[in-house]
Every structure is written in structure tokens, then in C-alpha cells.
Write an enzyme that holds these catalytic residues in place. Structure first.
Site, mmCIF file in Angstrom:
data_model
loop_
_atom_site.group_PDB
_atom_site.id
_atom_site.type_symbol
_atom_site.label_atom_id
_atom_site.label_comp_id
_atom_site.label_asym_id
_atom_site.label_seq_id
_atom_site.Cartn_x
_atom_site.Cartn_y
_atom_site.Cartn_z
ATOM 1 C CG HIS A 152 -0.090 0.152 2.508
ATOM 2 N ND1 HIS A 152 0.464 -0.918 3.160
ATOM 3 C CD2 HIS A 152 0.278 1.240 3.207
ATOM 4 C CE1 HIS A 152 1.127 -0.497 4.219
ATOM 5 N NE2 HIS A 152 1.035 0.824 4.264
ATOM 6 C CB THR A 199 1.105 5.226 4.417
ATOM 7 O OG1 THR A 199 1.463 3.871 4.701
ATOM 8 C CG2 THR A 199 0.447 5.850 5.637
ATOM 9 C CG HIS A 203 6.918 5.179 0.337
ATOM 10 N ND1 HIS A 203 6.601 6.258 1.136
ATOM 11 C CD2 HIS A 203 6.933 4.097 1.154
ATOM 12 C CE1 HIS A 203 6.447 5.835 2.379
ATOM 13 N NE2 HIS A 203 6.644 4.524 2.422
ATOM 14 C CB THR A 230 7.021 -0.176 2.563
ATOM 15 O OG1 THR A 230 7.072 1.170 3.036
ATOM 16 C CG2 THR A 230 8.138 -0.985 3.218
HETATM 17 P P1 2AM Z 1 5.135 2.909 5.136
HETATM 18 O O1 2AM Z 1 4.041 3.806 4.659
HETATM 19 O O2 2AM Z 1 6.470 3.385 4.741
HETATM 20 O O3 2AM Z 1 4.941 1.485 4.691
HETATM 21 C C1 2AM Z 1 1.854 1.062 9.541
HETATM 22 O O4 2AM Z 1 3.008 1.138 10.294
HETATM 23 C C2 2AM Z 1 1.988 1.828 8.233
HETATM 24 O O5 2AM Z 1 2.050 3.225 8.484
HETATM 25 C C3 2AM Z 1 3.208 1.478 7.442
HETATM 26 O O6 2AM Z 1 2.780 1.343 6.126
HETATM 27 C C4 2AM Z 1 4.164 2.615 7.693
HETATM 28 O O7 2AM Z 1 5.137 2.945 6.747
HETATM 29 C C5 2AM Z 1 3.264 3.759 8.006
HETATM 30 N N1 2AM Z 1 3.838 4.595 9.067
HETATM 31 C C6 2AM Z 1 4.214 4.201 10.308
HETATM 32 N N2 2AM Z 1 4.620 5.262 11.036
HETATM 33 C C7 2AM Z 1 4.517 6.347 10.249
HETATM 34 C C8 2AM Z 1 4.786 7.741 10.430
HETATM 35 N N3 2AM Z 1 5.272 8.230 11.578
HETATM 36 N N4 2AM Z 1 4.584 8.559 9.383
HETATM 37 C C9 2AM Z 1 4.105 8.098 8.229
HETATM 38 N N5 2AM Z 1 3.821 6.799 7.985
HETATM 39 C C10 2AM Z 1 4.022 5.925 8.983
#
Ligand code: 2AM
Length: 214
Positions: A69, A71, A145, A147
């Protein structure tokens, strides 16, 4: 009200459809396999291993992610700043076509850069790029992005930070040396184990805008 509070998810994002996930995982694995065999990569292998003359199997090095996904807003069940204000009602469960424009690898993460459209940017929080490295100023949506994998012990939040770092370096030096022309695109090295493959043809990835609760 109280119901509103408990209904805030861990995060919102664009969730890649499962057929798309399989395709992207294959592409990413092929890229890692090829990267591993390049002389240019071997020359800088120490960025990943920390010691001379050892090998790294990049496919093993990264723990692959489930539920690929992009985010948009990390809400942490309402505890993150701006979580409650993030208004999303309108486009909930709509399908979007994401455009993946580059793959990047660092000793911490592997991910795909997403280039958001104007419409998709409406779902993007204004402060997502607030942690850009000093001296850089990157446009809204730069952090977008997917991951694909993290090295052992690395939190997924790192992927976006790695991407911002690479984009900041790219901004300082817009025409860095291309290390290798690969089938998928041009591979560039940004020091300290940071690699980016700019895709000749962006990969279209259909994704559902939704939220995630553990
Ligand atoms: P990602 O978007 O790089 O994959 C659950 O942890 C999801 O939320 C993951 O997909 C993670 O990273 C994202 N995430 C976790 N902490 C975050 C933060 N402080 N800021 C933005 N995205 C975050």
C-alpha cells in the site's frame, strides 16, 4: 463523539489490488536479483554488509511486506498529529490508478516511488514532507511510496524517509552519473548504499483507498 474517536484507524492509504501486488513483487524481486549481480553494486556491497568481501542476497536481506500500500495518513488510532482533521469521507473505497515511477533500495528499505495525480494529492496530508533533510524543499507528495520490504529490525516508516533523502540528493545534483542502463530503466547510485532505478515505463497499479486497523 466517543464513537468517532475509536473509529480512527492506524492509517489510511491506497491498497494495491492483489493481482497488482503479485506483479509488483515479481518486478521488485527481479530488480533485486539483477542488482545483486552488477559489478557496480558489488563495488559498494560494504554499504550493506559492513565488511569487505562478503556477499549479500538482497532477496533474503529484506523482509517482504504483505498488503502492499501507499500510506497517505498515519493516524495511530487518533494519537498522531492531525489524525482527527484528516478528512477522507468522499473517496472512501474508490479505486485509483497509482503510477509507480521508480524503485529504490537502501541498506534499510526497498520501495517504489509513487507519483500522485492532482486528484490523488487531495488525499495527501500537507505535513507529510515536513521531515525532509535540511536544505531541501520537495513538492507535496514527494514522500508517496509503497514499502516493498524492510531489513531486519527496521520500521516501515523508514521507507518514506529514505525516499525523501534520495530525492533531496537528486535535487542537489539533478544529473548524477547513471551507473547502468537496465531493461527497466536507469540505475543511479547516491552513496551510502542508496540506489534508485528510474523506470522507463511507469508501472500502473490499481489501488483501493481505504484504512487499516490491526
Ligand atoms: P510505510 O508507509 O512506509 O509502509 C503502519 O506502520 C503503516 O504506516 C506502514 O505502512 C508505515 O510505513 C506507516 N507509518 C508508520 N509510522 C509512520 C509515520 N510516523 N509517518 C508516516 N507513515 C508511517
Amino acid at each position: 463523539g466517543p464513537l468517532g474517536e475509536i473509529s480512527i484507524p492506524l492509517y489510511f492509504g491506497f491498497f494495491l489490488l492483489s493481482s497488482v501486488q503479485d506483479k509488483i513483487k515479481c518486478t521488485a524481486n527481479d530488480f533485486l536479483k539483477t542488482l545483486d549481480t552488477l559489478e557496480a553494486f558489488k563495488k559498494h556491497m560494504i554499504d550493506f554488509t559492513g565488511k569487505e568481501e562478503s556477499e549479500v542476497d538482497l532477496e533474503q536481506y529484506f523482509q517482504a511486506k504483505e498488503f502492499l500500500h501507499c500510506t497517505t495518513k498515519f493516524c495511530n488510532y487518533g494519537k498522531a498529529e492531525g489524525a482527527k482533521e484528516y478528512a477522507v469521507k468522499k473517496m472512501y473505497s474508490f479505486i485509483f490508478e497509482l503510477s509507480l515511477t521508480a524503485l529504490f533500495v537502501t541498506p534499510r528499505t526497498v520501495g517504489a516511488q509513487v507519483s500522485l495525480t492532482e486528484e490523488q494529492l487531495l488525499l495527501w496530508p500537507a505535513d507529510a514532507e515536513s521531515s525532509v533533510p535540511a536544505g531541501a524543499s520537495l513538492p507535496l507528495g514527494s514522500r508517496a511510496h509503497v514499502t516493498l520490504g524492510c531489513a531486519e529490525g527496521v520500521e516501515p516508516v523508514q521507507t518514506g524517509l529514505d525516499l525523501l533523502e534520495i530525492l533531496a540528493l537528486k535535487q542537489q545534483d539533478p544529473k548524477p552519473d547513471v551507473v547502468e542502463e537496465m531493461e527497466l530503466g536507469s540505475l543511479t547510485y547516491y552513496n551510502e548504499g542508496r540506489w534508485m532505478l528510474s523506470l522507463r515505463e511507469p508501472i500502473g497499479a490499481r489501488a483501493c483507498f481505504s484504512s487499516y486497523y490491526k
